[in-house]
Design a protein around this motif. Structure first.
Motif, PDB file in Angstrom:
ATOM      1  N   ASN A  19       0.828  -1.218   0.000  1.00  0.00           N
ATOM      2  CA  ASN A  19       0.000   0.000   0.000  1.00  0.00           C
ATOM      3  C   ASN A  19       0.856   1.259   0.000  1.00  0.00           C
ATOM      4  N   LYS A  20       1.953   1.237   0.739  1.00  0.00           N
ATOM      5  CA  LYS A  20       2.862   2.399   0.737  1.00  0.00           C
ATOM      6  C   LYS A  20       3.522   2.558  -0.636  1.00  0.00           C
ATOM      7  N   TRP A  21       3.862   1.433  -1.295  1.00  0.00           N
ATOM      8  CA  TRP A  21       4.427   1.485  -2.642  1.00  0.00           C
ATOM      9  C   TRP A  21       3.423   2.139  -3.595  1.00  0.00           C
ATOM     10  N   ILE A  22       2.173   1.698  -3.524  1.00  0.00           N
ATOM     11  CA  ILE A  22       1.135   2.257  -4.396  1.00  0.00           C
ATOM     12  C   ILE A  22       0.964   3.746  -4.111  1.00  0.00           C
ATOM     13  N   ASP A  23       1.007   4.141  -2.844  1.00  0.00           N
ATOM     14  CA  ASP A  23       0.940   5.569  -2.503  1.00  0.00           C
ATOM     15  C   ASP A  23       2.120   6.329  -3.100  1.00  0.00           C
ATOM     16  N   ASN A  24       3.317   5.724  -3.065  1.00  0.00           N
ATOM     17  CA  ASN A  24       4.502   6.344  -3.655  1.00  0.00           C
ATOM     18  C   ASN A  24       4.306   6.542  -5.158  1.00  0.00           C
ATOM     19  N   VAL A  25       3.795   5.534  -5.837  1.00  0.00           N
ATOM     20  CA  VAL A  25       3.564   5.628  -7.282  1.00  0.00           C
ATOM     21  C   VAL A  25       2.519   6.696  -7.579  1.00  0.00           C
TER      22      VAL A  25
ATOM     23  N   HIS B 265       6.338  -4.120  -7.110  1.00  0.00           N
ATOM     24  CA  HIS B 265       6.791  -3.937  -5.727  1.00  0.00           C
ATOM     25  C   HIS B 265       7.774  -5.045  -5.341  1.00  0.00           C
ATOM     26  N   ALA B 266       7.407  -6.286  -5.617  1.00  0.00           N
ATOM     27  CA  ALA B 266       8.279  -7.428  -5.284  1.00  0.00           C
ATOM     28  C   ALA B 266       9.583  -7.365  -6.073  1.00  0.00           C
TER      29      ALA B 266
END
Length: 103
Positions: A7-13, A44-45
């Protein structure tokens, strides 16, 4: 460095700007933002595998540099240009993540 959750990765994107030049492949930030959760999870992975291995793709070590002419006459003089570097969009997202984590 502590890894970000998906979720943090998606927020970053999603926080990446829309008005930037796309990579030579034509992939833009907007396209990354519209990936479904399965594809975001894969990206992300992949990025965290790169971090675990302390290595990135050979292709991500290359960039395309374009000279943009300045307002003054060119006269075949490269000092009369401004250089921009086009990186691959997932690479830019990865660099953005690293910059945010380091700061």
């Amino acid at each position: 460095m502590k890894y970000l959750t998906l979720n943090k990765w998606i927020d970053n994107v999603k926080s990446l700007p829309n008005n930037k030049a796309s990579s030579p492949s034509g992939i833009s930030y907007k396209m990354l933002k519209n990936l479904n959760e399965d594809n975001q999870s894969f990206l992300h992975a992949f990025i965290y595998v790169c971090m675990d291995l302390n290595d990135i793709l050979v292709e991500w070590k290359k960039a395309t540099i374009y000279p943009i002419p300045k307002l003054k006459p060119f006269f075949a003089n490269l000092t009369n240009t401004r250089l921009i570097t086009l990186l691959k969009t997932p690479q830019k997202a990865f660099i953005s993540l690293l910059n945010r984590r380091l700061s």
